[in-house]
Design a protein around this motif. Sequence first.
Motif, PDB file in Angstrom:
ATOM      1  N   SER A 124       0.788  -1.412  -0.014  1.00  0.00           N
ATOM      2  CA  SER A 124      -0.086   0.017   0.114  1.00  0.00           C
ATOM      3  C   SER A 124       0.804   1.426  -0.018  1.00  0.00           C
ATOM      4  CB  SER A 124      -0.927  -0.248   1.194  1.00  0.00           C
ATOM      5  OG  SER A 124      -0.199   0.077   2.569  1.00  0.00           O
ATOM      6  N   SER A 125       1.980   1.266   0.797  1.00  0.00           N
ATOM      7  CA  SER A 125       3.008   2.374   0.471  1.00  0.00           C
ATOM      8  C   SER A 125       3.607   2.599  -0.891  1.00  0.00           C
ATOM      9  CB  SER A 125       4.126   2.101   1.750  1.00  0.00           C
ATOM     10  OG  SER A 125       4.903   2.979   1.646  1.00  0.00           O
ATOM     11  N   LEU A 126       4.009   1.620  -1.421  1.00  0.00           N
ATOM     12  CA  LEU A 126       4.340   1.826  -2.781  1.00  0.00           C
ATOM     13  C   LEU A 126       3.494   2.140  -3.787  1.00  0.00           C
ATOM     14  CD1 LEU A 126       6.692  -1.505  -2.956  1.00  0.00           C
ATOM     15  CD2 LEU A 126       7.305   0.616  -2.721  1.00  0.00           C
ATOM     16  N   LYS A 127       2.012   1.706  -3.592  1.00  0.00           N
ATOM     17  CA  LYS A 127       1.129   2.279  -4.403  1.00  0.00           C
ATOM     18  C   LYS A 127       0.760   3.558  -4.344  1.00  0.00           C
ATOM     19  CE  LYS A 127      -2.673  -0.217  -5.390  1.00  0.00           C
ATOM     20  NZ  LYS A 127      -2.528  -0.541  -6.858  1.00  0.00           N
ATOM     21  N   ARG A 128       0.977   4.094  -3.107  1.00  0.00           N
ATOM     22  CA  ARG A 128       0.729   5.578  -2.640  1.00  0.00           C
ATOM     23  C   ARG A 128       1.775   6.641  -3.400  1.00  0.00           C
ATOM     24  NH1 ARG A 128      -0.012   5.527   3.493  1.00  0.00           N
ATOM     25  NH2 ARG A 128       0.609   3.182   3.434  1.00  0.00           N
ATOM     26  N   GLN A 129       2.938   5.960  -3.756  1.00  0.00           N
ATOM     27  CA  GLN A 129       3.924   6.446  -4.437  1.00  0.00           C
ATOM     28  C   GLN A 129       3.909   6.156  -5.910  1.00  0.00           C
ATOM     29  OE1 GLN A 129       8.051   5.310  -2.474  1.00  0.00           O
ATOM     30  NE2 GLN A 129       6.661   4.519  -0.902  1.00  0.00           N
ATOM     31  N   HIS A 130       2.761   5.886  -6.495  1.00  0.00           N
ATOM     32  CA  HIS A 130       2.407   5.751  -7.728  1.00  0.00           C
ATOM     33  C   HIS A 130       2.938   4.497  -8.439  1.00  0.00           C
ATOM     34  CE1 HIS A 130       0.725  10.092  -8.328  1.00  0.00           C
ATOM     35  NE2 HIS A 130       1.557  10.326  -7.375  1.00  0.00           N
ATOM     36  N   TRP A 430      -2.607   8.795   5.226  1.00  0.00           N
ATOM     37  CA  TRP A 430      -2.884   7.943   4.205  1.00  0.00           C
ATOM     38  C   TRP A 430      -2.317   8.504   2.891  1.00  0.00           C
ATOM     39  CZ3 TRP A 430      -3.407   2.846   3.670  1.00  0.00           C
ATOM     40  CH2 TRP A 430      -3.485   2.317   2.140  1.00  0.00           C
ATOM     41  N   ARG A 431      -2.599   9.850   2.599  1.00  0.00           N
ATOM     42  CA  ARG A 431      -2.247  10.437   1.577  1.00  0.00           C
ATOM     43  C   ARG A 431      -1.025  10.881   1.522  1.00  0.00           C
ATOM     44  NH1 ARG A 431      -7.868  14.143   0.466  1.00  0.00           N
ATOM     45  NH2 ARG A 431      -8.966  12.316  -0.438  1.00  0.00           N
ATOM     46  N   LYS A 432      -0.239  11.136   2.402  1.00  0.00           N
ATOM     47  CA  LYS A 432       1.244  11.430   2.582  1.00  0.00           C
ATOM     48  C   LYS A 432       1.948  10.139   2.402  1.00  0.00           C
ATOM     49  CE  LYS A 432       0.686  15.304   5.499  1.00  0.00           C
ATOM     50  NZ  LYS A 432       0.905  15.858   7.153  1.00  0.00           N
ATOM     51  N   GLY A 433       1.511   9.056   2.357  1.00  0.00           N
ATOM     52  CA  GLY A 433       2.170   7.868   2.213  1.00  0.00           C
ATOM     53  C   GLY A 433       2.699   7.119   3.391  1.00  0.00           C
ATOM     54  N   GLU A 434       2.206   7.596   4.672  1.00  0.00           N
ATOM     55  CA  GLU A 434       2.999   7.351   5.896  1.00  0.00           C
ATOM     56  C   GLU A 434       2.252   6.243   6.521  1.00  0.00           C
ATOM     57  OE1 GLU A 434       2.943  10.706   8.654  1.00  0.00           O
ATOM     58  OE2 GLU A 434       3.836  12.170   7.173  1.00  0.00           O
ATOM     59  N   LEU A 457     -11.120   0.549  -0.620  1.00  0.00           N
ATOM     60  CA  LEU A 457     -11.655   1.508  -1.461  1.00  0.00           C
ATOM     61  C   LEU A 457     -10.768   1.990  -2.750  1.00  0.00           C
ATOM     62  CD1 LEU A 457     -12.964   3.642   1.536  1.00  0.00           C
ATOM     63  CD2 LEU A 457     -14.576   2.178  -0.108  1.00  0.00           C
ATOM     64  N   ASP A 458      -9.599   1.203  -2.776  1.00  0.00           N
ATOM     65  CA  ASP A 458      -8.482   1.482  -3.851  1.00  0.00           C
ATOM     66  C   ASP A 458      -8.406   2.928  -4.027  1.00  0.00           C
ATOM     67  OD1 ASP A 458      -7.120   0.912  -6.064  1.00  0.00           O
ATOM     68  OD2 ASP A 458      -8.573   1.201  -7.653  1.00  0.00           O
ATOM     69  N   HIS A 459      -8.202   3.537  -2.738  1.00  0.00           N
ATOM     70  CA  HIS A 459      -7.686   5.057  -2.607  1.00  0.00           C
ATOM     71  C   HIS A 459      -6.297   5.006  -2.510  1.00  0.00           C
ATOM     72  CE1 HIS A 459      -8.900   9.205  -1.597  1.00  0.00           C
ATOM     73  NE2 HIS A 459      -8.065   9.119  -0.830  1.00  0.00           N
ATOM     74  N   PHE A 460      -5.979   5.026  -4.145  1.00  0.00           N
ATOM     75  CA  PHE A 460      -4.646   5.304  -4.780  1.00  0.00           C
ATOM     76  C   PHE A 460      -4.375   6.445  -5.589  1.00  0.00           C
ATOM     77  CE2 PHE A 460      -4.679   1.005  -2.805  1.00  0.00           C
ATOM     78  CZ  PHE A 460      -3.899   1.019  -1.818  1.00  0.00           C
ATOM     79  N   PRO A 461      -3.219   6.574  -5.928  1.00  0.00           N
ATOM     80  CA  PRO A 461      -3.228   7.611  -7.334  1.00  0.00           C
ATOM     81  C   PRO A 461      -3.536   6.843  -8.360  1.00  0.00           C
ATOM     82  CG  PRO A 461      -1.492   7.724  -5.614  1.00  0.00           C
ATOM     83  CD  PRO A 461      -2.262   6.678  -5.204  1.00  0.00           C
ATOM     84  N   GLN A 462      -4.252   7.375  -9.301  1.00  0.00           N
ATOM     85  CA  GLN A 462      -4.613   6.735 -10.691  1.00  0.00           C
ATOM     86  C   GLN A 462      -4.169   7.164 -11.726  1.00  0.00           C
ATOM     87  OE1 GLN A 462      -7.002   4.038 -10.136  1.00  0.00           O
ATOM     88  NE2 GLN A 462      -6.763   4.612  -8.070  1.00  0.00           N
ATOM     89  N   SER A 463      -3.173   8.007 -11.772  1.00  0.00           N
ATOM     90  CA  SER A 463      -2.436   8.578 -12.931  1.00  0.00           C
ATOM     91  C   SER A 463      -0.760   8.835 -12.561  1.00  0.00           C
ATOM     92  CB  SER A 463      -2.885  10.089 -13.158  1.00  0.00           C
ATOM     93  OG  SER A 463      -2.766  11.133 -12.096  1.00  0.00           O
ATOM     94  N   ASN A 464      -0.037   8.688 -13.753  1.00  0.00           N
ATOM     95  CA  ASN A 464       1.345   8.741 -13.638  1.00  0.00           C
ATOM     96  C   ASN A 464       1.852   7.544 -12.635  1.00  0.00           C
ATOM     97  OD1 ASN A 464       1.540  11.631 -14.933  1.00  0.00           O
ATOM     98  ND2 ASN A 464       1.106  12.561 -12.996  1.00  0.00           N
ATOM     99  N   LEU A 465       1.444   6.410 -13.256  1.00  0.00           N
ATOM    100  CA  LEU A 465       1.813   5.325 -12.574  1.00  0.00           C
ATOM    101  C   LEU A 465       3.128   4.638 -13.260  1.00  0.00           C
ATOM    102  CD1 LEU A 465      -1.836   3.634 -12.116  1.00  0.00           C
ATOM    103  CD2 LEU A 465      -0.686   4.991 -10.698  1.00  0.00           C
ATOM    104  N   GLN A 466       3.723   3.991 -12.589  1.00  0.00           N
ATOM    105  CA  GLN A 466       4.987   3.549 -12.938  1.00  0.00           C
ATOM    106  C   GLN A 466       5.314   2.078 -12.586  1.00  0.00           C
ATOM    107  OE1 GLN A 466       8.476   5.305 -11.012  1.00  0.00           O
ATOM    108  NE2 GLN A 466       7.177   6.258  -9.583  1.00  0.00           N
ATOM    109  N   LYS A 467       5.820   1.262 -13.291  1.00  0.00           N
ATOM    110  CA  LYS A 467       6.389  -0.165 -12.698  1.00  0.00           C
ATOM    111  C   LYS A 467       7.323   0.026 -12.042  1.00  0.00           C
ATOM    112  CE  LYS A 467       3.897  -2.380 -15.545  1.00  0.00           C
ATOM    113  NZ  LYS A 467       2.638  -3.352 -15.187  1.00  0.00           N
TER     114      LYS A 467
END
Length: 519
Positions: A124-130, A430-434, A457-467
Amino acid sequence: MTQQHAVNEGLQVLPIPENIAIVGLNIESLITALILRKAYHRDFVNIRIVNIANPTPHSNISLVDKQLNQLLTHYEVPEAQYLKTLKAVPIIATEFDEWSNTEFIIPKKHEADIFFHPLLQEISSLKRQHFDLRLDTNDFFFSHYLSAKKLQITSESFPFAIENGYQVDSNALHELLVEIAENNHIQIDRKDTFDFRLDTSGNIFSEDFGDGNDNEYIFDCSGFSQILTSKLPGYCQKQLPKIRQNNRCLSATLTNTHQDRKITCVAMKAGFLTICNTEQITEIQYFYSSQYTSDEDAKTELLDYIQNKKHTNVASLNLYSSGQHLVAAPWQGNCVALGLTAGFNQLPVVSSIEHLMLSVTDFVDSIQIDANEDEIKAAFNARVTKRYEYCRAFGDLSLLLQSKLDFPYWLIPQDNTLLSEVSGAMLALWRKGEDLNALSVADIIGEQAWYALFCGLDHFPQSNLQKHVNENAIEKEVYEMKRRFEGYSNNFTPINDSFDKPADQKTIENSAVSEEDNV
C-alpha cells in the motif's frame, strides 16, 4: 454499610455506590446491571432497573463480542448453552459490497495479532508512491478464506483461536439477561415512569429510590430518547461531521434461508444497507437520506435488492427516523449515559453493546482512582467519546471515499474541512504515504482495519503510474502468503449451511410498512 476507598490527603475520592438505578429495561440496561453486580457485592450495593416506556426502535438482531461471553461465563452460563438459546451465528468479518469495484472485508482486530503480515502495509505504501502493483485486500486476511470456503472457525489441530463475535436473537438475549439479573439480586421495577429531581449541583435523585445521599448513581440506558441525560444542565451533543448524513432507516426482517458469518454493508442509491442474520432470521436495515430519495422509493429499492438476492420471505418492514449522535459529556453529576444514550454510529464497525461494556468497565475502574472528582469524570468522558469518534471517523471515510456508485447522494462534493480531527488525521497520514501506526488507545477498530478500508476502497493515485523494479518478487511473496493461508484453512472443516425454512414465512407482496417516527 458503605465501602470506602483509601483517601489521599487533599483529594475528595468518589465513593463506592450504595444505590444504583438504571433507567430503561432493555439489553443495554441488563448488561450494565450484570457488570455492576459482578463488581459490587449485593450486601453493599443495591442495583435496581426501572422499566419505562422507551421509544427507541428495537433491532431484532444484536451484535455481541467476546466480552459478553466472559460476562455470562461469570454467571455460570456455558457458552454452548447461550449460543444455542440465542440462535447465534458467528461474525468473523465485516464485508463492504458496492463500495468499490471489488468486495472487501474488514477483519476483526484480533486477526492482526496472530496473522500480522507487513506485506499489506508495504504494498500500500508503494502504491501511494504511484507504483502500479496488484492488490486484493481480501488476500491478506485469514477470515476471508474461512468465510469464502464456509469453514468452521474452531479447529483442535490449529494452534491459534480465531476471535469472533456473534449475531444473536435480541428477544432471546433479553429474556436470558432478565433471568440472570433476577437470580442475582438485581431488582426490576416494572413501572411507566421514573420520578426524579435535580439538585443545585446537577445531580439526579429519585424520591422513591435510595435516601438521597452522595452514594447514589443513575445510569441512563433509555436509548435515543435520553430521558435523564437530556435534562442535565450541562447537556450538549458534539458537533459531528456532515458527511452524507442519513436521517431515515427502513428495516426488513426475513425468515432465514441461509447463515452468513459476516456483517454485510452494501452501498445503495441514497445510503447503505447493513445485513445481519441469526439461525432463523435476517435483518436488513437501509440507512438513507430523505434528501435524495422518498420513503416509497427507498422501500422499492430495498425490496428489489431482496428479490435480486432470491429472498421472498419478508416477514415485516418498519420505518423510523435515524440520526447519529454523540453526547459531549456522558458522565455529569451522578448520572452516566451509556450505550445508545451516549452515542450511535449507523455503520456497525463496532457494536453498541461493545461500546457499552467498555464504558461500564471504565466507570468501575474510574471510581477506584484516588483523584479529584472533576478530573475523574473528565478522563472518563474523554475515553468514551474518543472511542465513538474513532468509529465515526471510520464510517465517515468509508462514505466519503466510496468509489463505485455515481448516484447524486454519492456525487455531491463533501467539504473535507468538516472532517473530524480523527478522520482528517487518518486521511492525511494515508495520502502522505505514512504508516497508520500512530493510533490512540481509543481506536478499538485496529490498525489493520484502516489499511483494509483504504485499500479496499482503492484510494490510491490513478495517474502517472510506474512499474516497480521488484514487481515479480512482490507478486511471488503475495502468492506464497496466499499458499500459507490456504494451508491453514486445511485444518478447518466445512459447516452445514442448510436448514429447513420456517413454515409461516410471508411473501413480499403481503409485507406492510409500519411507521415508527418516534425517535
